[in-house]
Every structure is written in C-alpha cells, then in structure tokens.
Design a protein around this motif. Sequence first.
Motif, PDB file in Angstrom:
ATOM      1  N   GLU A  91      62.275 -14.991  24.851  1.00  0.00           N
ATOM      2  CA  GLU A  91      61.751 -16.161  25.547  1.00  0.00           C
ATOM      3  C   GLU A  91      60.784 -16.918  24.642  1.00  0.00           C
ATOM      4  O   GLU A  91      59.965 -16.305  23.951  1.00  0.00           O
ATOM      5  CB  GLU A  91      61.017 -15.750  26.830  1.00  0.00           C
ATOM      6  CG  GLU A  91      61.924 -15.201  27.914  1.00  0.00           C
ATOM      7  CD  GLU A  91      61.163 -14.894  29.198  1.00  0.00           C
ATOM      8  OE1 GLU A  91      59.965 -15.266  29.278  1.00  0.00           O
ATOM      9  OE2 GLU A  91      61.754 -14.292  30.109  1.00  0.00           O
ATOM     10  N   VAL A  92      60.901 -18.222  24.644  1.00  0.00           N
ATOM     11  CA  VAL A  92      59.934 -19.100  23.997  1.00  0.00           C
ATOM     12  C   VAL A  92      59.334 -19.967  25.092  1.00  0.00           C
ATOM     13  O   VAL A  92      60.048 -20.770  25.702  1.00  0.00           O
ATOM     14  CB  VAL A  92      60.570 -19.973  22.898  1.00  0.00           C
ATOM     15  CG1 VAL A  92      59.561 -20.977  22.365  1.00  0.00           C
ATOM     16  CG2 VAL A  92      61.090 -19.095  21.759  1.00  0.00           C
ATOM     17  N   GLU A  93      58.057 -19.728  25.392  1.00  0.00           N
ATOM     18  CA  GLU A  93      57.381 -20.401  26.515  1.00  0.00           C
ATOM     19  C   GLU A  93      58.195 -20.265  27.799  1.00  0.00           C
ATOM     20  O   GLU A  93      58.387 -21.229  28.548  1.00  0.00           O
ATOM     21  CB  GLU A  93      57.095 -21.860  26.174  1.00  0.00           C
ATOM     22  CG  GLU A  93      56.098 -22.025  25.035  1.00  0.00           C
ATOM     23  CD  GLU A  93      55.464 -23.404  24.980  1.00  0.00           C
ATOM     24  OE1 GLU A  93      56.067 -24.357  25.516  1.00  0.00           O
ATOM     25  OE2 GLU A  93      54.362 -23.516  24.407  1.00  0.00           O
ATOM     26  N   GLY A  94      58.688 -19.062  28.029  1.00  0.00           N
ATOM     27  CA  GLY A  94      59.400 -18.753  29.269  1.00  0.00           C
ATOM     28  C   GLY A  94      60.851 -19.166  29.307  1.00  0.00           C
ATOM     29  O   GLY A  94      61.520 -18.932  30.310  1.00  0.00           O
ATOM     30  N   LYS A  95      61.367 -19.752  28.220  1.00  0.00           N
ATOM     31  CA  LYS A  95      62.754 -20.222  28.201  1.00  0.00           C
ATOM     32  C   LYS A  95      63.593 -19.327  27.285  1.00  0.00           C
ATOM     33  O   LYS A  95      63.238 -19.121  26.122  1.00  0.00           O
ATOM     34  CB  LYS A  95      62.827 -21.674  27.736  1.00  0.00           C
ATOM     35  CG  LYS A  95      62.076 -22.645  28.639  1.00  0.00           C
ATOM     36  CD  LYS A  95      62.223 -24.066  28.126  1.00  0.00           C
ATOM     37  CE  LYS A  95      61.377 -25.021  28.959  1.00  0.00           C
ATOM     38  NZ  LYS A  95      61.755 -25.035  30.369  1.00  0.00           N
ATOM     39  N   PRO A  96      64.728 -18.803  27.777  1.00  0.00           N
ATOM     40  CA  PRO A  96      65.562 -17.923  26.963  1.00  0.00           C
ATOM     41  C   PRO A  96      66.285 -18.665  25.839  1.00  0.00           C
ATOM     42  O   PRO A  96      66.935 -19.688  26.076  1.00  0.00           O
ATOM     43  CB  PRO A  96      66.587 -17.373  27.969  1.00  0.00           C
ATOM     44  CG  PRO A  96      65.945 -17.535  29.307  1.00  0.00           C
ATOM     45  CD  PRO A  96      65.157 -18.806  29.199  1.00  0.00           C
ATOM     46  N   ILE A  97      66.151 -18.152  24.624  1.00  0.00           N
ATOM     47  CA  ILE A  97      66.957 -18.630  23.510  1.00  0.00           C
ATOM     48  C   ILE A  97      67.715 -17.440  22.924  1.00  0.00           C
ATOM     49  O   ILE A  97      67.220 -16.312  22.921  1.00  0.00           O
ATOM     50  CB  ILE A  97      66.117 -19.329  22.412  1.00  0.00           C
ATOM     51  CG1 ILE A  97      65.162 -18.354  21.728  1.00  0.00           C
ATOM     52  CG2 ILE A  97      65.352 -20.513  22.995  1.00  0.00           C
ATOM     53  CD1 ILE A  97      64.482 -18.936  20.488  1.00  0.00           C
ATOM     54  N   PHE A  98      68.949 -17.713  22.470  1.00  0.00           N
ATOM     55  CA  PHE A  98      69.809 -16.669  21.924  1.00  0.00           C
ATOM     56  C   PHE A  98      69.935 -16.851  20.420  1.00  0.00           C
ATOM     57  O   PHE A  98      70.071 -17.977  19.935  1.00  0.00           O
ATOM     58  CB  PHE A  98      71.218 -16.747  22.531  1.00  0.00           C
ATOM     59  CG  PHE A  98      71.333 -16.274  23.956  1.00  0.00           C
ATOM     60  CD1 PHE A  98      70.305 -16.442  24.869  1.00  0.00           C
ATOM     61  CD2 PHE A  98      72.505 -15.678  24.398  1.00  0.00           C
ATOM     62  CE1 PHE A  98      70.426 -16.023  26.180  1.00  0.00           C
ATOM     63  CE2 PHE A  98      72.645 -15.249  25.699  1.00  0.00           C
ATOM     64  CZ  PHE A  98      71.608 -15.413  26.605  1.00  0.00           C
ATOM     65  N   PHE A  99      69.926 -15.723  19.680  1.00  0.00           N
ATOM     66  CA  PHE A  99      70.211 -15.732  18.249  1.00  0.00           C
ATOM     67  C   PHE A  99      71.619 -15.191  18.037  1.00  0.00           C
ATOM     68  O   PHE A  99      71.918 -14.054  18.402  1.00  0.00           O
ATOM     69  CB  PHE A  99      69.210 -14.875  17.476  1.00  0.00           C
ATOM     70  CG  PHE A  99      67.786 -15.322  17.622  1.00  0.00           C
ATOM     71  CD1 PHE A  99      67.413 -16.630  17.326  1.00  0.00           C
ATOM     72  CD2 PHE A  99      66.805 -14.441  18.054  1.00  0.00           C
ATOM     73  CE1 PHE A  99      66.088 -17.043  17.455  1.00  0.00           C
ATOM     74  CE2 PHE A  99      65.484 -14.843  18.184  1.00  0.00           C
ATOM     75  CZ  PHE A  99      65.131 -16.157  17.884  1.00  0.00           C
ATOM     76  N   ILE A 100      72.476 -16.015  17.448  1.00  0.00           N
ATOM     77  CA  ILE A 100      73.867 -15.658  17.188  1.00  0.00           C
ATOM     78  C   ILE A 100      74.063 -15.540  15.679  1.00  0.00           C
ATOM     79  O   ILE A 100      73.598 -16.393  14.923  1.00  0.00           O
ATOM     80  CB  ILE A 100      74.824 -16.721  17.745  1.00  0.00           C
ATOM     81  CG1 ILE A 100      74.631 -16.885  19.261  1.00  0.00           C
ATOM     82  CG2 ILE A 100      76.269 -16.404  17.395  1.00  0.00           C
ATOM     83  CD1 ILE A 100      75.111 -15.744  20.087  1.00  0.00           C
ATOM     84  N   ALA A 101      74.772 -14.495  15.250  1.00  0.00           N
ATOM     85  CA  ALA A 101      75.070 -14.328  13.826  1.00  0.00           C
ATOM     86  C   ALA A 101      76.156 -13.277  13.692  1.00  0.00           C
ATOM     87  O   ALA A 101      76.324 -12.429  14.576  1.00  0.00           O
ATOM     88  CB  ALA A 101      73.832 -13.912  13.043  1.00  0.00           C
ATOM     89  N   PRO A 102      76.898 -13.292  12.593  1.00  0.00           N
ATOM     90  CA  PRO A 102      77.856 -12.212  12.333  1.00  0.00           C
ATOM     91  C   PRO A 102      77.117 -10.889  12.162  1.00  0.00           C
ATOM     92  O   PRO A 102      75.889 -10.854  12.022  1.00  0.00           O
ATOM     93  CB  PRO A 102      78.543 -12.631  11.025  1.00  0.00           C
ATOM     94  CG  PRO A 102      78.188 -14.058  10.824  1.00  0.00           C
ATOM     95  CD  PRO A 102      76.890 -14.288  11.507  1.00  0.00           C
ATOM     96  N   SER A 103      77.869  -9.787  12.147  1.00  0.00           N
ATOM     97  CA  SER A 103      77.270  -8.486  11.898  1.00  0.00           C
ATOM     98  C   SER A 103      76.495  -8.523  10.581  1.00  0.00           C
ATOM     99  O   SER A 103      76.976  -9.070   9.580  1.00  0.00           O
ATOM    100  CB  SER A 103      78.359  -7.419  11.833  1.00  0.00           C
ATOM    101  OG  SER A 103      77.802  -6.149  11.594  1.00  0.00           O
ATOM    102  N   MET A 104      75.274  -7.971  10.599  1.00  0.00           N
ATOM    103  CA  MET A 104      74.375  -7.972   9.440  1.00  0.00           C
ATOM    104  C   MET A 104      73.929  -9.387   9.075  1.00  0.00           C
ATOM    105  O   MET A 104      73.490  -9.646   7.952  1.00  0.00           O
ATOM    106  CB  MET A 104      75.043  -7.316   8.225  1.00  0.00           C
ATOM    107  CG  MET A 104      75.566  -5.917   8.486  1.00  0.00           C
ATOM    108  SD  MET A 104      74.268  -4.760   9.018  1.00  0.00           S
ATOM    109  CE  MET A 104      73.312  -4.627   7.513  1.00  0.00           C
ATOM    110  N   GLY A 105      74.003 -10.305  10.035  1.00  0.00           N
ATOM    111  CA  GLY A 105      73.661 -11.697   9.759  1.00  0.00           C
ATOM    112  C   GLY A 105      72.225 -12.069  10.052  1.00  0.00           C
ATOM    113  O   GLY A 105      71.850 -13.239   9.899  1.00  0.00           O
ATOM    114  N   GLY A 106      71.398 -11.115  10.520  1.00  0.00           N
ATOM    115  CA  GLY A 106      69.978 -11.383  10.678  1.00  0.00           C
ATOM    116  C   GLY A 106      69.474 -11.531  12.098  1.00  0.00           C
ATOM    117  O   GLY A 106      68.271 -11.748  12.297  1.00  0.00           O
ATOM    118  N   LYS A 107      70.336 -11.398  13.113  1.00  0.00           N
ATOM    119  CA  LYS A 107      69.846 -11.620  14.477  1.00  0.00           C
ATOM    120  C   LYS A 107      68.863 -10.529  14.931  1.00  0.00           C
ATOM    121  O   LYS A 107      67.906 -10.804  15.651  1.00  0.00           O
ATOM    122  CB  LYS A 107      70.994 -11.753  15.469  1.00  0.00           C
ATOM    123  CG  LYS A 107      71.948 -10.600  15.562  1.00  0.00           C
ATOM    124  CD  LYS A 107      73.073 -10.925  16.546  1.00  0.00           C
ATOM    125  CE  LYS A 107      74.113  -9.826  16.570  1.00  0.00           C
ATOM    126  NZ  LYS A 107      74.862  -9.729  15.291  1.00  0.00           N
TER     127      LYS A 107
END
Length: 295
Positions: free
Chosen positions: A133-149
């Motif tokens: 959550e950033v200030e109560g809002k959900p954000i998703f991190f998408i990346a390939p495997s081993m991509g840093g998420k």
Amino acid sequence: MRVYGTKIKSDIDFPLDLSHETEIRYEVTLSSDIPCDIKNMITCGLPLYWAHGRHVYLYSDREFEGSHAGQPWCYEVEDVVRFYWVGGERTIYYEMGEKGDANLLGFWFIHLFLPLYMTLEDMYDFFHAGAVEVEGKPIFFIAPSMGGKSTMTDYFIKQGHRLISDDKVPTFIDDGSFMAVGSHPYHRPYRKFEELGYRVEKFTTHFKPIHAFYVLEGMEGDAEITIEEVKGIEKFALLLPSYLYMFSYLKPRRLKYLSGISNSIRVFRVHVPWNRERLGEVHDKIVAHSKLSAL
C-alpha cells in the motif's frame, strides 16, 4: 487463522503468527479426519509441477478439463502431505507424508495449495506479483522470475508501507471495482525453499481497489529511472504472464477478467537500475508517481 481473506478452522496448530484481524470473505475447515469415500473416488492424476525440490501431483476422478461441484480432488506434495477436498465444499482434509510436519504443512498449505484450491473453487483470481500500500492504495509490482519484484516489495516494507502480498495476490470484483486481498503477513525476499520468510508487522486488513500496476524492467546500474504509462493492447500483454493458473478451461473467463482490469486500472513501466544502492531513488520515484496518478 486468517489468510487470503479466509478464516481457517484447523485441528492442527501451525507454528506461525497469523494474528492480524483481517476482513473475511470465506470460511474453510482443515481437518485430518478424511472420509474414506474421497480416496476411493480418486482414479487418475497428473504431475502438476516441480517446486521447492519436490514433485507435486494433482488427482481427481476424471481427466482434467474443469472443476465441478461434487468432484473429488487430491493435491499431493511428495513425501510431505496430501490434501483432499470435494468441489463446492469448504472442508479440506490433510494426510501427512513420512517427511511431513507442522512447519512443512503450514508452508505448503498457505503458500502453494490454497491459491490453487481457491482458483479451482472460483473464489479468487490470482496474480504473481508483489503488492504493497502507498498511502492506503494497493499497487502491484510485476516482473519476470528474478526480475526484482521481491526485492522491491522488501524495500517498500522496510520503508513502512503495508504488505498486501509478496508473491501471490488474490483479487476479486466488487461492484465493478477490482479488489486486492491480503495474502498473509510473511515475506520471503530471498526465496529459501519451504519457508514463508519473516513476519511483517504492517499488513493490510481490508479489501481495497487496486490502484495501479508497476511493471519492473531492469536496466544498467547507472541508467535513468523512468516511469511511463503503458496503453492499449500492450497493457494486456504485460499483465498476462503474471496471471496465475491459466488452465485451458478457465481461459475464456480469465481473458475477460484480465481485459476488464486492463480497461480500468492503469499500468506503468518502471526502468529500474540493477543497483541495490539506488533502490531508495526507485522507491521515492514510485511513491511520488503513485500519489500523482491518484489525483
């Protein structure tokens, strides 16, 4: 315990701290009292995948072409545990293997079995992503495997942001909004086999509309950190690989679900330098961007 927005009533004590009082959509019972008729109904199966150094199998009473009410299922983790259930019911049965114990049962049940069960039972749609959550809002991190998420999720947690999920994020539609559900308050930044990682104190407690997807793209260590919006069919193409369990029989419905997400939630590409010392810069840029995109 409460995981994936679900209250689990169990006859075994898990050596985990899952005390957060989160919102509940479902109730499920986990029991060792296996009805004999379930085992007798199982007639065929297939290797499902290789994970955490073990073979995993899925069994039923018919060739795998869908999930139906009354259909018997068995999910087997080699040498550790077998989980049984009947389609449409909310009781899961477990049978320990020769190498099984409470720690391994907890890991496989929470981290790998439940997301598959909840997909087959049409409870949630899952994304392979980190989410905070950033200030109560959900954000998703998408990346390939081993991509840093996982690294990105870990850094955000350490800056005080609430964890939603570090790997498998349940989602559902509520009155036209795509909602994010907290998985469990454990985080595995280094992906050791068969353990959930460390417990985080700040964990989401409510279902909230997904604010944005940030697709991480690795760059040279001295590259400029940039964030650009992705539009059109490319949004769909970037999100599709992170949509978990795209079984053939689910494909039409799931493509429709993903199209709905693509049409209603913004997707951004983040150029992330492969340099841990610059994670603070990336964090600050994403946080500032997320605040602006909410206006």
